[in-house]
Design a protein around this motif. Structure first.
Motif, PDB file in Angstrom:
ATOM      1  N   THR A  77       0.371  -5.089   7.501  1.00  0.00           N
ATOM      2  CA  THR A  77       0.703  -5.175   6.015  1.00  0.00           C
ATOM      3  C   THR A  77       0.639  -6.783   5.894  1.00  0.00           C
ATOM      4  O   THR A  77       1.431  -7.122   4.774  1.00  0.00           O
ATOM      5  CB  THR A  77       2.135  -4.681   5.882  1.00  0.00           C
ATOM      6  N   PRO A 127       0.931  -1.277  -0.046  1.00  0.00           N
ATOM      7  CA  PRO A 127      -0.084  -0.011   0.020  1.00  0.00           C
ATOM      8  C   PRO A 127       0.696   1.138   0.016  1.00  0.00           C
ATOM      9  O   PRO A 127       2.036   1.359   0.338  1.00  0.00           O
ATOM     10  CB  PRO A 127      -0.970  -0.109   1.259  1.00  0.00           C
ATOM     11  N   HIS A 128       0.189   2.474  -0.311  1.00  0.00           N
ATOM     12  CA  HIS A 128       1.038   3.594  -0.591  1.00  0.00           C
ATOM     13  C   HIS A 128       0.752   4.095   0.940  1.00  0.00           C
ATOM     14  O   HIS A 128      -0.004   4.921   1.254  1.00  0.00           O
ATOM     15  CB  HIS A 128       0.184   4.803  -1.363  1.00  0.00           C
ATOM     16  N   THR A 130       7.412   2.100  -3.838  1.00  0.00           N
ATOM     17  CA  THR A 130       5.868   1.869  -3.798  1.00  0.00           C
ATOM     18  C   THR A 130       5.146   2.223  -2.473  1.00  0.00           C
ATOM     19  O   THR A 130       3.998   2.157  -2.561  1.00  0.00           O
ATOM     20  CB  THR A 130       5.697   0.410  -4.124  1.00  0.00           C
ATOM     21  N   LEU A 131       5.972   2.138  -1.431  1.00  0.00           N
ATOM     22  CA  LEU A 131       5.332   2.857  -0.227  1.00  0.00           C
ATOM     23  C   LEU A 131       4.761   4.155  -0.237  1.00  0.00           C
ATOM     24  O   LEU A 131       4.075   4.519   0.689  1.00  0.00           O
ATOM     25  CB  LEU A 131       6.204   2.406   0.928  1.00  0.00           C
ATOM     26  N   LEU A 132       5.506   5.262  -0.945  1.00  0.00           N
ATOM     27  CA  LEU A 132       5.430   6.728  -0.993  1.00  0.00           C
ATOM     28  C   LEU A 132       4.040   6.620  -1.822  1.00  0.00           C
ATOM     29  O   LEU A 132       3.785   6.256  -3.249  1.00  0.00           O
ATOM     30  CB  LEU A 132       6.607   7.252  -1.533  1.00  0.00           C
ATOM     31  N   PRO A 133       3.282   7.670  -1.419  1.00  0.00           N
ATOM     32  CA  PRO A 133       1.993   7.850  -2.378  1.00  0.00           C
ATOM     33  C   PRO A 133       2.430   8.942  -3.541  1.00  0.00           C
ATOM     34  O   PRO A 133       3.385   9.672  -3.505  1.00  0.00           O
ATOM     35  CB  PRO A 133       1.181   8.887  -1.437  1.00  0.00           C
ATOM     36  N   PRO A 134       1.783   8.856  -4.658  1.00  0.00           N
ATOM     37  CA  PRO A 134       2.211   9.467  -5.971  1.00  0.00           C
ATOM     38  C   PRO A 134       2.532  10.964  -5.640  1.00  0.00           C
ATOM     39  O   PRO A 134       3.576  11.718  -6.014  1.00  0.00           O
ATOM     40  CB  PRO A 134       1.073   9.512  -6.753  1.00  0.00           C
ATOM     41  N   TRP A 135       1.794  11.835  -4.753  1.00  0.00           N
ATOM     42  CA  TRP A 135       1.799  13.220  -4.404  1.00  0.00           C
ATOM     43  C   TRP A 135       3.106  13.347  -3.881  1.00  0.00           C
ATOM     44  O   TRP A 135       3.879  14.277  -3.923  1.00  0.00           O
ATOM     45  CB  TRP A 135       0.730  13.836  -3.709  1.00  0.00           C
ATOM     46  N   LEU A 146       5.926  11.621  -4.408  1.00  0.00           N
ATOM     47  CA  LEU A 146       7.134  11.186  -5.521  1.00  0.00           C
ATOM     48  C   LEU A 146       7.219  12.448  -6.407  1.00  0.00           C
ATOM     49  O   LEU A 146       8.180  12.610  -7.056  1.00  0.00           O
ATOM     50  CB  LEU A 146       6.656   9.942  -6.125  1.00  0.00           C
ATOM     51  N   TRP A 174       9.432  10.651   3.124  1.00  0.00           N
ATOM     52  CA  TRP A 174      10.867  10.013   2.990  1.00  0.00           C
ATOM     53  C   TRP A 174      11.453   9.623   4.313  1.00  0.00           C
ATOM     54  O   TRP A 174      11.245  10.465   5.303  1.00  0.00           O
ATOM     55  CB  TRP A 174      11.499  10.876   2.009  1.00  0.00           C
ATOM     56  N   THR A 186       4.132   8.367   4.984  1.00  0.00           N
ATOM     57  CA  THR A 186       3.824   9.788   4.885  1.00  0.00           C
ATOM     58  C   THR A 186       5.004  10.616   4.751  1.00  0.00           C
ATOM     59  O   THR A 186       4.648  11.938   4.881  1.00  0.00           O
ATOM     60  CB  THR A 186       3.155  10.008   6.292  1.00  0.00           C
TER      61      THR A 186
END
Length: 185
Positions: free
Chosen positions: A104, A35-36, A162-167, A169, A41, A39
């Motif tokens: 997870t 999952p993303h 892949t743990l980071l949400p798109p916003w 990145l 880096w 919250t």
């Protein structure tokens, strides 16, 4: 002569009966996509990715089983999601800290951070964004100082980004573009 015959027979027996285990796959797809859930880096706010995740084709093949993030020695290293410290110590002369992430699945996702000076001990509960260690001096893994950030589910290595949400990145600033044909005021 008997010894040679015995050794030859033993070698033939071992060759036909012993089947070494195959190495564990490291690039097979995970049981479910991670999952993303991060919250932030693990270092800085938008560190440069010096080397991306590059899974090996075989268990012992060449590849890169994590991502390298640019950061100066002494930088705080933070947990990207809540969990529990599953390891804090030395591996091959480098400080490593691993965190099993809450909620997870079974087996759980586990993040790893190196080279670090761990600030916590095995079993410590962590929250997202909590400092788990301090980035140690370079070890030769990167041309400059970096944090190697990894992600695993059991024996399968995954891309930690892949743990980071798109916003999170997105590296560039948001830009508003003019709408063609709109009247100016």
């Amino acid at each position: 002569m008997r010894l040679e015959l015995l050794l030859t027979a033993l070698a033939a027996l071992l060759a036909t009966t012993w089947n070494p285990p195959a190495p564990a796959p490291v690039s097979s797809p995970p049981p479910s996509p991670p999952p993303h859930m991060a919250t932030a880096w693990p270092v800085g706010t938008h560190p440069a990715v010096l080397r991306a995740w590059d899974p090996p084709a075989t268990g012992y093949g060449a590849g890169h089983r994590g991502v390298d993030l640019a950061a100066p020695p002494g930088s705080p290293v933070r947990a990207v999601a809540p969990g529990r410290v599953s390891f804090a110590g030395q591996v091959a002369g480098r400080g490593v800290i691993s965190v099993e992430l809450d909620g997870t699945g079974d087996p759980p996702l586990r993040t790893t951070y190196e080279p670090v000076r761990p600030a916590l001990k095995k079993g410590a509960k962590v929250t997202a964004g909590q400092q788990v260690g301090t980035l140690a001096s370079p070890t030769g893994h990167c041309p400059a100082s970096c944090l190697h950030w990894g992600l695993r589910r059991a024996e399968v290595y995954l891309d930690p980004l892949t743990l980071l949400p798109p916003w999170l990145l997105n590296r560039g600033p948001s830009r508003l573009l003019p709408i063609k044909g709109a009247a100016e005021r």
